[in-house]
Scaffold this active site. Sequence first.
Site, PDB file in Angstrom:
ATOM      1  N   TYR A  11     -13.594   4.830  89.800  1.00  0.00           N
ATOM      2  CA  TYR A  11     -12.172   3.696  89.363  1.00  0.00           C
ATOM      3  C   TYR A  11     -12.142   4.029  87.897  1.00  0.00           C
ATOM      4  CZ  TYR A  11     -12.890  -0.489  86.903  1.00  0.00           C
ATOM      5  OH  TYR A  11     -12.533  -1.888  86.141  1.00  0.00           O
ATOM      6  N   ASN A  32     -15.775  15.294  94.264  1.00  0.00           N
ATOM      7  CA  ASN A  32     -16.366  15.743  95.407  1.00  0.00           C
ATOM      8  C   ASN A  32     -16.078  14.199  96.700  1.00  0.00           C
ATOM      9  OD1 ASN A  32     -18.399  13.539  94.919  1.00  0.00           O
ATOM     10  ND2 ASN A  32     -19.938  14.989  95.403  1.00  0.00           N
ATOM     11  N   SER A 124     -23.584   5.133  79.210  1.00  0.00           N
ATOM     12  CA  SER A 124     -23.716   4.035  79.192  1.00  0.00           C
ATOM     13  C   SER A 124     -24.141   2.510  78.190  1.00  0.00           C
ATOM     14  CB  SER A 124     -24.210   3.706  80.211  1.00  0.00           C
ATOM     15  OG  SER A 124     -24.661   2.133  80.703  1.00  0.00           O
ATOM     16  N   THR A 126     -26.448   0.644  78.708  1.00  0.00           N
ATOM     17  CA  THR A 126     -27.441   0.882  79.114  1.00  0.00           C
ATOM     18  C   THR A 126     -29.058   1.490  78.360  1.00  0.00           C
ATOM     19  OG1 THR A 126     -28.812   0.893  81.620  1.00  0.00           O
ATOM     20  CG2 THR A 126     -27.607   2.601  80.861  1.00  0.00           C
ATOM     21  N   TYR A 148     -31.180   5.460  87.061  1.00  0.00           N
ATOM     22  CA  TYR A 148     -29.924   6.284  86.532  1.00  0.00           C
ATOM     23  C   TYR A 148     -29.484   6.148  85.145  1.00  0.00           C
ATOM     24  CZ  TYR A 148     -25.012   4.847  85.115  1.00  0.00           C
ATOM     25  OH  TYR A 148     -23.661   4.571  84.586  1.00  0.00           O
ATOM     26  N   LYS A 152     -28.828   8.761  81.792  1.00  0.00           N
ATOM     27  CA  LYS A 152     -27.882   8.839  80.866  1.00  0.00           C
ATOM     28  C   LYS A 152     -28.333   9.378  79.935  1.00  0.00           C
ATOM     29  CE  LYS A 152     -23.796   8.046  83.516  1.00  0.00           C
ATOM     30  NZ  LYS A 152     -22.943   8.919  83.622  1.00  0.00           N
ATOM     31  N   ASN A 197     -23.181  -4.468  93.591  1.00  0.00           N
ATOM     32  CA  ASN A 197     -24.013  -5.026  92.524  1.00  0.00           C
ATOM     33  C   ASN A 197     -23.334  -5.473  91.586  1.00  0.00           C
ATOM     34  OD1 ASN A 197     -25.557  -3.684  94.306  1.00  0.00           O
ATOM     35  ND2 ASN A 197     -24.596  -1.401  93.167  1.00  0.00           N
ATOM     36  N   ARG A 230     -22.093 -10.565  78.785  1.00  0.00           N
ATOM     37  CA  ARG A 230     -22.525  -9.209  78.490  1.00  0.00           C
ATOM     38  C   ARG A 230     -20.944  -8.895  77.787  1.00  0.00           C
ATOM     39  NH1 ARG A 230     -26.845  -9.012  79.925  1.00  0.00           N
ATOM     40  NH2 ARG A 230     -27.125  -8.640  82.500  1.00  0.00           N
ATOM     41  N   GLY A 291     -35.213  -6.711  85.518  1.00  0.00           N
ATOM     42  CA  GLY A 291     -34.239  -5.742  85.398  1.00  0.00           C
ATOM     43  C   GLY A 291     -33.333  -5.608  84.288  1.00  0.00           C
ATOM     44  N   ASP A 292     -32.669  -7.732  84.234  1.00  0.00           N
ATOM     45  CA  ASP A 292     -31.657  -7.511  83.554  1.00  0.00           C
ATOM     46  C   ASP A 292     -32.173  -8.153  81.956  1.00  0.00           C
ATOM     47  OD1 ASP A 292     -29.405  -7.414  85.718  1.00  0.00           O
ATOM     48  OD2 ASP A 292     -29.040  -9.741  85.729  1.00  0.00           O
TER      49      ASP A 292
END
Length: 337
Positions: A11, A32, A124, A126, A148, A152, A197, A230, A291-292
């Site tokens: 993306y 890949n 990120s 995150t 994830y 990072k 998601n 966000r 987790g948000d």
Amino acid sequence: MRILVTGGTGYIGSHTCVELLNHGHDVIIVDNLANSKAEIVDRIEAITGQRPLFYRADATDAQAMDLIFSTHKPDGVIHFAGLKAVGESVAVPLAYYRNNLLSTIVVVESCLKHGVNRFVFSSSATVYGDQQVPFFETMELRARTNPYGETKAMCERILSDVAAVNPEFSVTLLRYFNPVGAHKSGLIGEAPEGIPNNLMPYITQVAKGILKELKVFGNDYPTVDGTGVRDYIHVVDLAEGHVVALEKASSGVHIYNLGTGRGTSVLELVKAFEEANNLRIPYSVTERRPGDIAECYADVSKAKNQLGWVAKRNVVEMCQDAWRFEQSYQVQDKRQD
Ligand code: NAD
Ligand code: UD1
């Protein structure tokens, strides 16, 4: 410059390849195809009139990477290749640690071996975890919420350690906020497999009738209307940020937030999407998603002051472009619900 782009059919990678080509750079893609299709190369060519070189190869494969580096002798690398689904990373952590850490290590080893001194890494927001907004680059890393995010933060540390002992090496860590939207042509965009998601692709699939209604994950956060806030950034602005970061790279470690600096709530995004596209998005409010966090947006003054980069596209444009891609993508790929 000749730029090697890992994850270049993905993306963000595909949009960045377009901007690199538009700015006169040569592009070599390594992907890949774990989460993208080879036909994206045709679409990049259709948009730019130039065909990037493409290798279907795994960035964790040291031999393959060595061969590609020695054949093409790139001037710089943008390393997008990685797995990115938070929930999946909790279910299969080793796959995430293996892929995301090993690909970074292998690509950096190739850079050092072949004298490639410009390295740009996809990080990120995150990595900030749950801290006081806005997020500044100087804040501590607090990604210990899922594997994830941890990959990072770990890659950031690995790259900083490498730069510390290789004075010629330039590492740029770009912390993306929430990339959305698509190229104006409708030829490339975000096309997740299965049920999305993330919010924007979920909204576009509701708009198309593939999904019945949006589930808003909680309306009891301490935010403007109780829903999560966000910093949505148009993917083309993000892509342009990569070109500037690469062109301005200098030795050492440089960290930049790539966002707009503005927060938008879930309900504000829904409303903006409805108004921008003259559509209705049915929704209902459900439980918070584990987790948000309540709010996530960037302080963007460092990228502005040091790179001269600012995000130019607004939320209306993000919604229109995301919707245009959703419509054209279905026609081209005949996706079924
Ligand atoms: P994407 O899945 O569309 O693109 C990643 C690409 O990397 C895919 O084409 C995939 O096939 C490829 N890939 C994965 N592992 C590989 C490997 N070992 N070797 C070669 N190719 C491999 O994801 P994206 O949204 O374009 O994200 C790009 C990068 O930006 C990722 O590192 C992601 O973690 C990071 N990022 C994304 C977001 C976001 O919201 N999209 C936010 C912050 C950071
Ligand atoms: C997610 C990831 C994050 C990643 C980022 C960008 C999680 C927990 N976090 O963050 O690691 O860096 O994407 O890819 O997955 N929402 C709904 N309904 C939905 C989907 C989302 O209400 O169906 C809400 C969320 O609660 C949030 C907002 O919309 O408030 C944005 O969600 P999303 O697009 O998933 O992005 P992030 O949560 O920021």
